[in-house]
Design a protein around this motif. Structure first.
Motif, PDB file in Angstrom:
ATOM      1  N   LEU A  77       0.856  -1.194   0.000  1.00 34.79           N
ATOM      2  CA  LEU A  77       0.000   0.000   0.000  1.00 34.79           C
ATOM      3  C   LEU A  77       0.886   1.236   0.000  1.00 34.79           C
ATOM      4  O   LEU A  77       1.630   1.463   0.965  1.00 34.79           O
ATOM      5  CB  LEU A  77      -0.897  -0.024   1.243  1.00 34.79           C
ATOM      6  CG  LEU A  77      -1.631   1.271   1.580  1.00 34.79           C
ATOM      7  CD1 LEU A  77      -2.559   1.716   0.450  1.00 34.79           C
ATOM      8  CD2 LEU A  77      -2.434   1.104   2.866  1.00 34.79           C
ATOM      9  N   ASP A  78       0.823   1.992  -1.089  1.00 36.07           N
ATOM     10  CA  ASP A  78       1.496   3.298  -1.112  1.00 36.07           C
ATOM     11  C   ASP A  78       0.543   4.273  -0.433  1.00 36.07           C
ATOM     12  O   ASP A  78      -0.367   4.818  -1.055  1.00 36.07           O
ATOM     13  CB  ASP A  78       1.790   3.709  -2.559  1.00 36.07           C
ATOM     14  CG  ASP A  78       2.402   5.103  -2.646  1.00 36.07           C
ATOM     15  OD1 ASP A  78       2.513   5.786  -1.596  1.00 36.07           O
ATOM     16  OD2 ASP A  78       2.762   5.516  -3.770  1.00 36.07           O
ATOM     17  N   GLY A  79       0.786   4.468   0.855  1.00 39.67           N
ATOM     18  CA  GLY A  79      -0.057   5.376   1.636  1.00 39.67           C
ATOM     19  C   GLY A  79       0.658   6.685   1.885  1.00 39.67           C
ATOM     20  O   GLY A  79       0.631   7.203   3.009  1.00 39.67           O
ATOM     21  N   ALA A  80       1.278   7.225   0.847  1.00 42.08           N
ATOM     22  CA  ALA A  80       1.951   8.526   1.002  1.00 42.08           C
ATOM     23  C   ALA A  80       0.999   9.512   1.682  1.00 42.08           C
ATOM     24  O   ALA A  80       1.400  10.299   2.526  1.00 42.08           O
ATOM     25  CB  ALA A  80       2.422   9.059  -0.345  1.00 42.08           C
ATOM     26  N   ARG A  81      -0.300   9.416   1.315  1.00 44.97           N
ATOM     27  CA  ARG A  81      -1.313  10.289   1.945  1.00 44.97           C
ATOM     28  C   ARG A  81      -2.336   9.460   2.725  1.00 44.97           C
ATOM     29  O   ARG A  81      -3.525   9.775   2.743  1.00 44.97           O
ATOM     30  CB  ARG A  81      -1.986  11.158   0.887  1.00 44.97           C
ATOM     31  CG  ARG A  81      -1.029  12.148   0.248  1.00 44.97           C
ATOM     32  CD  ARG A  81      -1.704  13.092  -0.734  1.00 44.97           C
ATOM     33  NE  ARG A  81      -0.743  14.003  -1.333  1.00 44.97           N
ATOM     34  CZ  ARG A  81       0.064  13.685  -2.342  1.00 44.97           C
ATOM     35  NH1 ARG A  81       0.025  12.476  -2.874  1.00 44.97           N
ATOM     36  NH2 ARG A  81       0.927  14.575  -2.818  1.00 44.97           N
ATOM     37  N   LEU A  82      -1.849   8.437   3.384  1.00 42.22           N
ATOM     38  CA  LEU A  82      -2.750   7.555   4.148  1.00 42.22           C
ATOM     39  C   LEU A  82      -3.479   8.305   5.255  1.00 42.22           C
ATOM     40  O   LEU A  82      -4.649   8.037   5.543  1.00 42.22           O
ATOM     41  CB  LEU A  82      -1.934   6.404   4.725  1.00 42.22           C
ATOM     42  CG  LEU A  82      -2.707   5.307   5.450  1.00 42.22           C
ATOM     43  CD1 LEU A  82      -2.059   3.953   5.181  1.00 42.22           C
ATOM     44  CD2 LEU A  82      -2.767   5.536   6.950  1.00 42.22           C
TER      45      LEU A  82
END
Ligand SMILES: Cc1ncc(COP(=O)(O)O)c(C=O)c1O
Length: 348
Positions: A168-173
């Motif tokens: 999960l690329d949660g750069a803006r999670l």
């Protein structure tokens, strides 16, 4: 200029600078930096994973995470406009030797059915093995859209069933968590690895973390060094991260409200903006119907004192709200942008 180009535009606040100045530090490579260690523990706990590893950028966090999950020749499935495919310079191929298969998404999301029908899970002698599914939340290119929890869980269940690893690329999670009003762990726990970024909505000068199981994170620390990301007295910047977790997460709701207000104001001025699509801190504006190219529209806006930016979509601009954008900035942008764009049309 009212800088709405990206939420990476923030500068550390005086309070964050004070936290930076007061940071206790040590040799991070030896895991002797108390502030980095604290930040890693805090993030692991928030994300519901065993451990988290501090790295300079979210790109590095993504690339390390992917590297953990397969071997050269393996395939990664990802939505076609996801950051790992469109903005990491072929990193999955260069760093890990992976094939990447772009899939069309709905608001940046993939479905279990898509994964099921696309993944090569059998290993004959001719077919690359699909090993990894990478998803992004919030999804940048679709305008900061947030996945629903059931959608993430369904994708995670499918990955488990098919023996695929989920990144999960949660750069803006944290934007997604605030928008859905759920704890970040609800979003992050179903994935095998998770990236979060500190230098976007959270307002830090730099820094990101990758989280996962203790076994994966032990290997992640080796790749961090291998990729040149092991640092020394990194507590200087990690202190900004600790500060941001305490003070800059809940306030993301303000950025979201400002983005909504901007979208409503621009739509009320008859600009092609869909306020209903604004779920977090991005507003998308399609300049195609106005008869301008992206470059022309950006130049006009800039001339008027408002910074928007381009996207992967040829005629779509975006405005992104963040810590350094005030209510007054938004009202001013609503006043300036329509004239800048439709004035251009009148002159054309
Ligand atoms: C979804 C997403 N992932 C990863 C990144 C990479 O972040 P960084 O610039 O810290 O490498 C970005 C940056 O915009 C992003 O939007």
């Amino acid at each position: 200029m009212i800088d709405l180009r990206s939420d990476t535009a923030t500068r550390p606040t005086p309070e964050m600078r004070a936290a930076i100045a007061a940071a206790e530090v040590g040799d991070e490579q030896k895991r002797e930096d108390p502030t980095v260690n604290l930040l890693e523990r805090r993030v692991a706990e928030l994300l519901g994973h065993d451990e988290a590893v501090y790295v300079p950028t979210a790109t590095m966090a993504n690339e390390i995470a992917l590297r953990l999950h397969g071997e050269p020749g393996d395939e990664v499935l990802a939505e076609e406009s996801s950051h790992i495919l469109v903005a990491e310079l072929g990193g999955p191929a260069a760093h890990s030797g992976f094939l990447t298969r772009p899939l069309p998404g709905d608001r940046g999301r993939l479905t279990p059915e898509q994964i099921r029908t696309t993944a090569n899970t059998f290993e004959d002698l001719h077919t690359p093995r699909t090993r990894i599914v990478s998803i992004e939340n919030t999804h940048n290119s679709s305008g900061g859209r947030a996945w629903q929890l059931e959608e993430i869980r369904a994708v995670a269940d499918t990955c488990r069933e098919l023996d695929l690893r989920l990144h999960l690329d949660g750069a803006r999670l944290f934007n997604a968590a605030v928008a859905l009003d759920v704890p970040p762990s609800e979003i992050a726990a179903p994935a095998d690895t998770v990236t979060i970024c500190l230098s976007k909505g959270l307002g830090c000068p730099l820094g990101a973390l990758v989280a996962g199981s203790a076994e994966l994170m032990q290997r992640a620390r080796r790749y961090k060094h291998f990729f040149g990301g092991a640092m020394r007295q990194a507590g200087i910047v990690a202190a900004a991260g600790v500060y941001a977790l305490d003070h800059h997460v809940d306030r993301l709701a303000e950025d979201h409200a400002r983005a909504k207000r901007l979208a409503e104001g621009l739509a009320a001025a008859d600009l092609p903006v869909e306020p209903d699509e604004v779920e977090t801190n991005f507003v998308q504006l399609d300049v195609g119907p106005i008869g301008l190219t992206t470059a022309e529209a950006l130049a006009r806006l800039r001339e008027a004192g408002v910074g928007f930016s381009g996207t992967v979509h040829p005629t779509t601009l975006r405005a992104v709200t963040h810590l350094d954008v005030t209510d007054e900035d938004i009202e001013r942008a609503i006043e300036l942008a329509p004239g800048a764009l439709t004035g251009a049309l009148a002159r054309a």
